[in-house]
Design a protein around this motif. Structure first.
Motif, mmCIF file in Angstrom:
data_model
loop_
_atom_site.group_PDB
_atom_site.id
_atom_site.type_symbol
_atom_site.label_atom_id
_atom_site.label_comp_id
_atom_site.label_asym_id
_atom_site.label_seq_id
_atom_site.Cartn_x
_atom_site.Cartn_y
_atom_site.Cartn_z
ATOM 1 N N ASP A 1 0.883 -1.184 -0.014
ATOM 2 C CA ASP A 1 -0.238 -0.254 0.121
ATOM 3 C C ASP A 1 1.191 1.308 -0.139
ATOM 4 O O ASP A 1 2.275 1.334 0.629
ATOM 5 N N PRO A 2 0.934 2.382 -0.768
ATOM 6 C CA PRO A 2 1.103 3.647 -0.696
ATOM 7 C C PRO A 2 1.942 4.539 0.471
ATOM 8 O O PRO A 2 2.210 5.110 0.939
ATOM 9 N N GLU A 3 0.526 4.025 1.709
ATOM 10 C CA GLU A 3 0.047 4.453 3.123
ATOM 11 C C GLU A 3 1.962 3.764 3.481
ATOM 12 O O GLU A 3 1.821 4.388 4.289
ATOM 13 N N ARG A 4 1.568 2.206 3.695
ATOM 14 C CA ARG A 4 2.630 2.152 4.355
ATOM 15 C C ARG A 4 3.645 1.751 3.978
ATOM 16 O O ARG A 4 5.054 2.586 4.354
ATOM 17 N N LEU A 5 4.018 2.754 2.441
ATOM 18 C CA LEU A 5 5.530 3.492 2.213
ATOM 19 C C LEU A 5 5.888 4.586 2.397
ATOM 20 O O LEU A 5 6.498 4.472 3.394
ATOM 21 N N LYS A 6 4.744 5.184 3.004
ATOM 22 C CA LYS A 6 5.197 6.649 3.826
ATOM 23 C C LYS A 6 5.539 6.571 4.816
ATOM 24 O O LYS A 6 6.424 6.916 5.752
ATOM 25 N N LYS A 7 4.751 5.367 5.757
ATOM 26 C CA LYS A 7 5.514 5.279 7.303
ATOM 27 C C LYS A 7 6.145 4.146 7.276
ATOM 28 O O LYS A 7 7.372 4.922 7.863
ATOM 29 N N HIS A 8 6.967 3.521 6.666
ATOM 30 C CA HIS A 8 7.511 2.445 5.825
ATOM 31 C C HIS A 8 9.546 3.961 5.914
ATOM 32 O O HIS A 8 10.169 3.652 6.606
ATOM 33 N N LEU A 9 8.714 4.750 5.211
ATOM 34 C CA LEU A 9 10.054 5.679 4.852
ATOM 35 C C LEU A 9 10.447 7.032 6.284
ATOM 36 O O LEU A 9 11.457 6.780 6.260
ATOM 37 N N LYS A 10 9.159 7.216 7.180
ATOM 38 C CA LYS A 10 9.217 7.831 7.776
ATOM 39 C C LYS A 10 9.836 6.838 9.656
ATOM 40 O O LYS A 10 10.583 7.772 9.577
ATOM 41 N N LYS A 11 9.052 5.670 9.105
ATOM 42 C CA LYS A 11 10.357 5.532 10.380
ATOM 43 C C LYS A 11 11.449 4.332 10.228
ATOM 44 O O LYS A 11 12.389 4.505 10.746
#
Length: 55
Positions: A25-35
């Motif tokens: 999911d693109p939202e999971r990618l955003k969270k992954h990049l942040k964390k």
């Protein structure tokens, strides 16, 4: 003007550019990049480590 520099696939991208992890999911990618890649602390030198001394 930004006519030729527009990236259309940023919203639908699911693969991390840094580590290559493929997410669902693109939202999971955003969270992954942040964390995982967001806040990398700078390496602090310990003055009592003993490396680099003349004695």
């Amino acid at each position: 003007m930004g006519l030729f520099k527009r990236k259309k696939d940023d919203k639908n991208k699911t693969k991390c550019d840094v580590c290559g992890t493929d997410l669902y999911d693109p939202e999971r990618l955003k969270k992954h990049l942040k964390k995982a890649h967001g806040n990398v602390p700078a390496k602090k030198l310990d003055p009592n480590a003993g490396d680099g001394g003349t004695w």
